[in-house]
Scaffold this active site. Sequence first.
Site, PDB file in Angstrom:
ATOM      1  N   ASP A   1       4.614  -4.965   3.631  1.00  0.00           N
ATOM      2  CA  ASP A   1       4.084  -3.860   4.423  1.00  0.00           C
ATOM      3  C   ASP A   1       4.972  -3.653   5.647  1.00  0.00           C
ATOM      4  O   ASP A   1       5.044  -4.507   6.521  1.00  0.00           O
ATOM      5  CB  ASP A   1       2.655  -4.196   4.859  1.00  0.00           C
ATOM      6  CG  ASP A   1       1.908  -3.000   5.439  1.00  0.00           C
ATOM      7  OD1 ASP A   1       2.547  -1.952   5.668  1.00  0.00           O
ATOM      8  OD2 ASP A   1       0.689  -3.110   5.661  1.00  0.00           O
TER       9      ASP A   1
ATOM     10  N   GLU B   1      -5.414   1.805   1.977  1.00  0.00           N
ATOM     11  CA  GLU B   1      -5.213   0.694   2.904  1.00  0.00           C
ATOM     12  C   GLU B   1      -5.453   1.153   4.333  1.00  0.00           C
ATOM     13  O   GLU B   1      -6.041   0.426   5.141  1.00  0.00           O
ATOM     14  CB  GLU B   1      -3.795   0.138   2.754  1.00  0.00           C
ATOM     15  CG  GLU B   1      -3.546  -1.176   3.489  1.00  0.00           C
ATOM     16  CD  GLU B   1      -3.010  -1.014   4.913  1.00  0.00           C
ATOM     17  OE1 GLU B   1      -2.770  -2.043   5.567  1.00  0.00           O
ATOM     18  OE2 GLU B   1      -2.826   0.148   5.369  1.00  0.00           O
ATOM     19  N   GLU B   2      -5.005   2.360   4.630  1.00  0.00           N
ATOM     20  CA  GLU B   2      -5.132   2.870   5.992  1.00  0.00           C
ATOM     21  C   GLU B   2      -6.577   3.216   6.351  1.00  0.00           C
ATOM     22  O   GLU B   2      -6.876   3.505   7.508  1.00  0.00           O
ATOM     23  CB  GLU B   2      -4.237   4.101   6.184  1.00  0.00           C
ATOM     24  CG  GLU B   2      -2.739   3.832   6.027  1.00  0.00           C
ATOM     25  CD  GLU B   2      -2.151   2.983   7.153  1.00  0.00           C
ATOM     26  OE1 GLU B   2      -2.918   2.527   8.033  1.00  0.00           O
ATOM     27  OE2 GLU B   2      -0.932   2.770   7.150  1.00  0.00           O
TER      28      GLU B   2
ATOM     29  N   HIS C   1       2.353   5.097  12.798  1.00  0.00           N
ATOM     30  CA  HIS C   1       1.197   5.973  12.611  1.00  0.00           C
ATOM     31  C   HIS C   1       1.388   7.332  13.277  1.00  0.00           C
ATOM     32  O   HIS C   1       0.421   7.945  13.744  1.00  0.00           O
ATOM     33  CB  HIS C   1      -0.083   5.305  13.126  1.00  0.00           C
ATOM     34  CG  HIS C   1      -0.601   4.240  12.204  1.00  0.00           C
ATOM     35  ND1 HIS C   1      -1.790   3.577  12.412  1.00  0.00           N
ATOM     36  CD2 HIS C   1      -0.079   3.705  11.058  1.00  0.00           C
ATOM     37  CE1 HIS C   1      -1.980   2.696  11.446  1.00  0.00           C
ATOM     38  NE2 HIS C   1      -0.946   2.746  10.614  1.00  0.00           N
TER      39      HIS C   1
ATOM     40  N   ASP D   1       5.667   2.908   7.130  1.00  0.00           N
ATOM     41  CA  ASP D   1       4.328   2.362   6.887  1.00  0.00           C
ATOM     42  C   ASP D   1       3.569   3.255   5.908  1.00  0.00           C
ATOM     43  O   ASP D   1       2.907   4.196   6.313  1.00  0.00           O
ATOM     44  CB  ASP D   1       3.574   2.270   8.215  1.00  0.00           C
ATOM     45  CG  ASP D   1       2.211   1.651   8.067  1.00  0.00           C
ATOM     46  OD1 ASP D   1       1.961   1.001   7.046  1.00  0.00           O
ATOM     47  OD2 ASP D   1       1.384   1.822   8.990  1.00  0.00           O
TER      48      ASP D   1
ATOM     49  N   HIS E   1       0.843  -1.198   0.000  1.00  0.00           N
ATOM     50  CA  HIS E   1       0.000   0.000   0.000  1.00  0.00           C
ATOM     51  C   HIS E   1       0.873   1.240   0.000  1.00  0.00           C
ATOM     52  O   HIS E   1       1.908   1.316   0.673  1.00  0.00           O
ATOM     53  CB  HIS E   1      -1.003  -0.011   1.153  1.00  0.00           C
ATOM     54  CG  HIS E   1      -0.467   0.287   2.513  1.00  0.00           C
ATOM     55  ND1 HIS E   1      -0.342   1.564   3.016  1.00  0.00           N
ATOM     56  CD2 HIS E   1      -0.044  -0.535   3.518  1.00  0.00           C
ATOM     57  CE1 HIS E   1       0.106   1.523   4.254  1.00  0.00           C
ATOM     58  NE2 HIS E   1       0.312   0.259   4.581  1.00  0.00           N
TER      59      HIS E   1
END
Length: 604
Positions: free
Chosen positions: A410, A381-382, A508, A347, A335
């Site tokens: 990922d 994706e998130e 994140h 990420d 992603h």
Amino acid sequence: GVTAAQCLPTMPSYQDYTLAVEDDPSAPLSGGPRRRPGCARKSVAGLLVFLLVGGGVAVGVLFATGVLKDSSSDSKPSTSPAVFTKEFSPDNVYEHLVRLRAISAAGATADSRSVLNQYPESAEYVEGQLRGVAGGEFFRLSRQNVTVPVWTELEPPMLEVDVGSGDPPNTTSAWISFQPSTEFKNLRYGGASNTTIEAVVARATDNGCSANSYGGPLVGKVAVVSTTIDAACSTYDKAVNAQTLGAAAVIVARTSPSTTLDNSRARATEWTESSTMVTIPALSASFTVFQLLLDGVPVRVKANTTVVLHETFNVFAEVTNNPNPNASVVVVGAHLDSVPAGPGINDNGSGSAAILEIALQVARLGLRLRHTLRFAWFGAEELGLLGSRHYVNTMSTEEKQRIVWMLNYDMLGSPNYVRIVYDGNSAPESSRAGCVVLEKLFTSYFAAQGLPIVSNPFSTTGGSDYFPFIHAGIPSGSIAAGASTIKTMAMRDAVGGTANAAYDPCYHQACDTDLNIDRKGLEELTRAAAYVTLQVWQGVGPPAHLPSFSKHPPHAPPPSVASGCRASAKWQHHSCFVNQQQRRDAWLGCLCAFSSSFFFWGEG
């Protein structure tokens, strides 16, 4: 005597290939897999005589069965996975990450590569790199549009309870407030309230998914229900049911002590534009809060959120030089989007950059191998795997059947990394056999490098973009360097790093920049990705002749794979007899063993 198993080829180690490879990395490895010298000593004379007598018949059979083909039809650039991996450049991967970091920082509204921010610019960078290699003709580039709901919390929510109206009732109100993020929070995709809602609690008497869950309508009430979910009653289902019954808001609470709040989405998992949206405030609350949310107790709730529909897209790059329009397909995915909170360089810039560099190297070498190779950079994706879900859900049955493998990368550069390989046995039954094959390819690679791994199960609720594939019966394999899980002392002793710290402390967050990447870990995991990607693209399945597979017969898959071969026709050529080379090896091994036994049965 010499057995067929003794004559079958052995897999050269990475070091063997390094010593043997010619200066030209695109040149096929001379000789291919090594044969055991004992077989050659004992059988060469016998094999010559045997071939003189029966060679014509044998070769005729081999051509007739397709094991051997005219070399003119098979003259295509190729290389071994080990040679490909040796030439692969993790430094180039890191350079892509630096570029993605700059793209994120250039955002007008946020330092982020989310679908609302610098995701389109990230996609343009990937596409530009692919157009700039091999004359721009090596890949067929395309985009697949996806409409997604984007939820945003505009300010922290409010939750207050009047503890003065307990049992027996107290005529004096005593309102207490709870701390957002620690004691309660908005459920993602919960609705909004323009003003403060004041209502009384109605507790569910069951899982909260039936018309009778609350004993009647919920008009003017705030529904309170347990976080416990089952296959028939998700958090989204609970919220929609409360909304349907007329609730002013819904609170999904822990009904036993827990250190975390429910992090579910109040949105359909397989979301489409026709899906019902939750329009009432939806909160997640702790066990402490739940104990005060008794039937009839007054509460105040406010949530300031918004949901907008947004057009985003997936990016695909397919190798165009396979002459067979119906060739089976290998999907290699990652992603490309990040969370809104940060640039997402680990990420998942790391996975996206890894498959970009793999694609570029394939193009530089001009490789054309057995399968069609399709690189996929998924969007959204998130937001709940919405890009990959859309891709899988909109494919026809025939298109899904053409995809023989899916590899998902990922988070490959975590600063306190581990080497995670996903456990194929944890996959759904429809894809389990193939997932086991891919798991063993990764574990065999790491074992050959002397690198210990950690085995993780596939997520049962989402996890990453492998999820829609394995639930559609498409075998998937995945590796990762780790996210927010805390590394234990035992794991530190096994794989290194820092104990009692997250694999990625910036997961994140705004600090997930290029400075958040461990270069050594990035090299180890991206080389593994390069190796296995080329291995499956070539049509290579489980390397059953490696020591780690010695308990199984040479060239035979493990039992779980064998059952999958019998059950599904598309496995016949991808796990049982994995490619043309292994089929030739098996035939030649039998010839070798037969001739050796016939002419030299007296030798030890």
